[in-house]
Design an enzyme around this catalytic site. Sequence first.
Site, mmCIF file in Angstrom:
data_model
loop_
_atom_site.group_PDB
_atom_site.id
_atom_site.type_symbol
_atom_site.label_atom_id
_atom_site.label_comp_id
_atom_site.label_asym_id
_atom_site.label_seq_id
_atom_site.Cartn_x
_atom_site.Cartn_y
_atom_site.Cartn_z
ATOM 1 N N GLY A 33 26.021 3.448 -41.664
ATOM 2 C CA GLY A 33 25.219 4.584 -42.113
ATOM 3 C C GLY A 33 25.877 5.907 -41.748
ATOM 4 O O GLY A 33 25.204 6.938 -41.625
ATOM 5 N N GLY A 34 27.213 5.894 -41.614
ATOM 6 C CA GLY A 34 27.947 7.097 -41.177
ATOM 7 C C GLY A 34 28.135 8.131 -42.277
ATOM 8 O O GLY A 34 28.760 9.165 -42.052
ATOM 9 N N GLY A 37 23.067 11.934 -42.603
ATOM 10 C CA GLY A 37 22.197 12.288 -41.484
ATOM 11 C C GLY A 37 22.803 12.139 -40.102
ATOM 12 O O GLY A 37 23.874 12.677 -39.788
ATOM 13 N N ASP A 85 26.531 -3.843 -47.519
ATOM 14 C CA ASP A 85 25.126 -4.037 -47.172
ATOM 15 C C ASP A 85 25.132 -4.878 -45.901
ATOM 16 O O ASP A 85 25.575 -6.037 -45.937
ATOM 17 C CB ASP A 85 24.384 -4.738 -48.321
ATOM 18 C CG ASP A 85 22.883 -4.775 -48.067
ATOM 19 O OD1 ASP A 85 22.466 -4.868 -46.893
ATOM 20 O OD2 ASP A 85 22.106 -4.714 -49.058
ATOM 21 N N PHE A 117 10.110 3.382 -43.988
ATOM 22 C CA PHE A 117 9.215 4.234 -44.790
ATOM 23 C C PHE A 117 7.836 4.094 -44.170
ATOM 24 O O PHE A 117 7.507 3.048 -43.619
ATOM 25 C CB PHE A 117 9.199 3.824 -46.273
ATOM 26 C CG PHE A 117 9.028 2.355 -46.496
ATOM 27 C CD1 PHE A 117 7.778 1.762 -46.417
ATOM 28 C CD2 PHE A 117 10.121 1.554 -46.771
ATOM 29 C CE1 PHE A 117 7.620 0.398 -46.616
ATOM 30 C CE2 PHE A 117 9.979 0.179 -46.955
ATOM 31 C CZ PHE A 117 8.726 -0.395 -46.883
ATOM 32 N N SER A 125 3.973 -5.398 -48.408
ATOM 33 C CA SER A 125 4.204 -6.704 -49.024
ATOM 34 C C SER A 125 5.191 -7.473 -48.131
ATOM 35 O O SER A 125 5.913 -6.857 -47.335
ATOM 36 C CB SER A 125 4.776 -6.534 -50.428
ATOM 37 O OG SER A 125 6.123 -6.062 -50.335
ATOM 38 N N TYR A 167 9.414 4.252 -30.546
ATOM 39 C CA TYR A 167 8.283 3.352 -30.765
ATOM 40 C C TYR A 167 8.651 1.897 -30.487
ATOM 41 O O TYR A 167 7.796 1.020 -30.573
ATOM 42 C CB TYR A 167 7.584 3.577 -32.106
ATOM 43 C CG TYR A 167 8.405 3.690 -33.374
ATOM 44 C CD1 TYR A 167 9.460 2.851 -33.640
ATOM 45 C CD2 TYR A 167 8.020 4.618 -34.354
ATOM 46 C CE1 TYR A 167 10.165 2.932 -34.849
ATOM 47 C CE2 TYR A 167 8.710 4.723 -35.548
ATOM 48 C CZ TYR A 167 9.794 3.872 -35.787
ATOM 49 O OH TYR A 167 10.473 3.967 -36.984
ATOM 50 N N PRO A 208 17.033 8.730 -30.796
ATOM 51 C CA PRO A 208 16.753 10.130 -31.159
ATOM 52 C C PRO A 208 15.249 10.373 -31.171
ATOM 53 O O PRO A 208 14.485 9.504 -31.562
ATOM 54 C CB PRO A 208 17.308 10.254 -32.581
ATOM 55 C CG PRO A 208 17.722 8.877 -33.012
ATOM 56 C CD PRO A 208 17.347 7.889 -31.968
#
Length: 298
Positions: A33-34, A37, A85, A117, A125, A167, A208
């Site tokens: 994911g570099g 963000g 992926d 999300f 689901s 969390y 973070p």
Amino acid sequence: MENLPRGLPAPPPPGAAALPPGTYAGQVVLVTGGGTGLGKAIATEFARLGADLVIASRRAEQLEAARRELAAVPGAGRVAAAACDIRDPERVAEVFDAAEAALGLPDVLVNNAAANFPSPAEDLSPNAWRAVVDITLTGTWFMTREFGRRHLAAGTPGSIVNIGASYAWTGGPGFSHSAAAKAGVKSLVETLAVEWGPYGIQINGLVPGLFPHADMTEDIRGGLERAAPGARDARQPALRVGAPHELGWAATFLASPYARFVTGHTLVVDGANWQRRSVVAPEVVPVREQLGRGPFGG
Ligand SMILES: CCCCCCCCCCCCCC(=O)SCCNC(=O)CCNC(=O)[C@H](O)C(C)(C)COP(=O)(O)OP(=O)(O)OC[C@H]1O[C@@H](n2cnc3c(N)ncnc32)[C@H](O)[C@@H]1OP(=O)(O)O
Ligand SMILES: NC(=O)c1ccc[n+]([C@@H]2O[C@H](COP(=O)([O-])OP(=O)(O)OC[C@H]3O[C@@H](n4cnc5c(N)ncnc54)[C@H](OP(=O)(O)O)[C@@H]3O)[C@@H](O)[C@H]2O)c1
């Protein structure tokens, strides 16, 4: 003098380095994911310290744009991008093969890619649950497994940083899938630090707090807007949110020679926001209401 609250001081500006120049020269760092963000912010700080970088995620076009940006960071080594992926263990192995051939076996792995999300738990689901847990926990495991096996076979040390969320300790109303997955990610840190420590493999977590950035998904941004419209700084004990490069500094420290005896630890960089609990906390607003959903099944 008046004792006015001012919050925690702002960090030095982007472009400053927290470690000696060249700390990562000759080292290969793989960041999942570099391309967006916080992953891109983390990759930037490794680049500034001389690392050769591999960034990996699904969207090739966005990866290529980030690859160019990272290659232009002053002090950067070589930068490669690999479409992947992380839910696909065969593709994960191919990415490590390609990285080894081009740059060498990654010395550092930053497991930053994740999926999330907001949703009331009862609306998820089976596939929605699976998508988040498979990316965040199982994908992290596939990357970690590949990295660990290769270092064990080669007899070389390595360092892993898993990006988490607070969390994992507290639970995450509205994010049941992600909170469960992040708790699993934190558990992997604690297990593997002991299991792989004897082979020289260090593994830490990095959490973070609230770090808004331009690449946040519409879902997260929308949830945040509804839950915390306007002044977000005022909702943090630090009276400010995090700056992405601050997280990059923490990641480069945790994987550096200066933190070799730190392992199995998860460092929370959130201005103490997650400690903000009290018996007189703000009024409870049910998750459905926070997300603007009508009654379940209605
Ligand atoms: C309470 C609120 C408070 C808010 C406060 C904010 C605080 C901020 C805290 C900050 C914390 C920040 C932490 C971070 O920032 S974590 C990083 C966030 N970034 C990402 O998540 C990027 C990657 N995300 C994605 O690719 C996609 O979002 C997902 C995760 C879906 C995977 O993509 P993939 O291509 O693999 O999957 P798919 O599209 O085939 O879908 C698979 C299933 O998922 C269902 N699905 C998809 N979307 C939704 C949805 N929105 N509501 C309900 N269900 C949804 C979909 O219908 C399908 O199910 P089904 O139809 O087959 O049954
Ligand atoms: N921003 C915050 O305030 C905050 C707070 C707490 C925790 N975090 C954590 O920080 C990390 C980075 O989040 P962010 O805010 O920077 O979000 P982001 O920009 O949405 O980053 C998520 C990254 O993961 C990649 N990714 C998603 N699914 C993937 C898959 N199946 N395979 C490979 N790559 C995949 C995405 O790229 P593709 O879509 O191209 O694959 C994207 O680059 C995450 O672990 C997140 O949980 C962030």
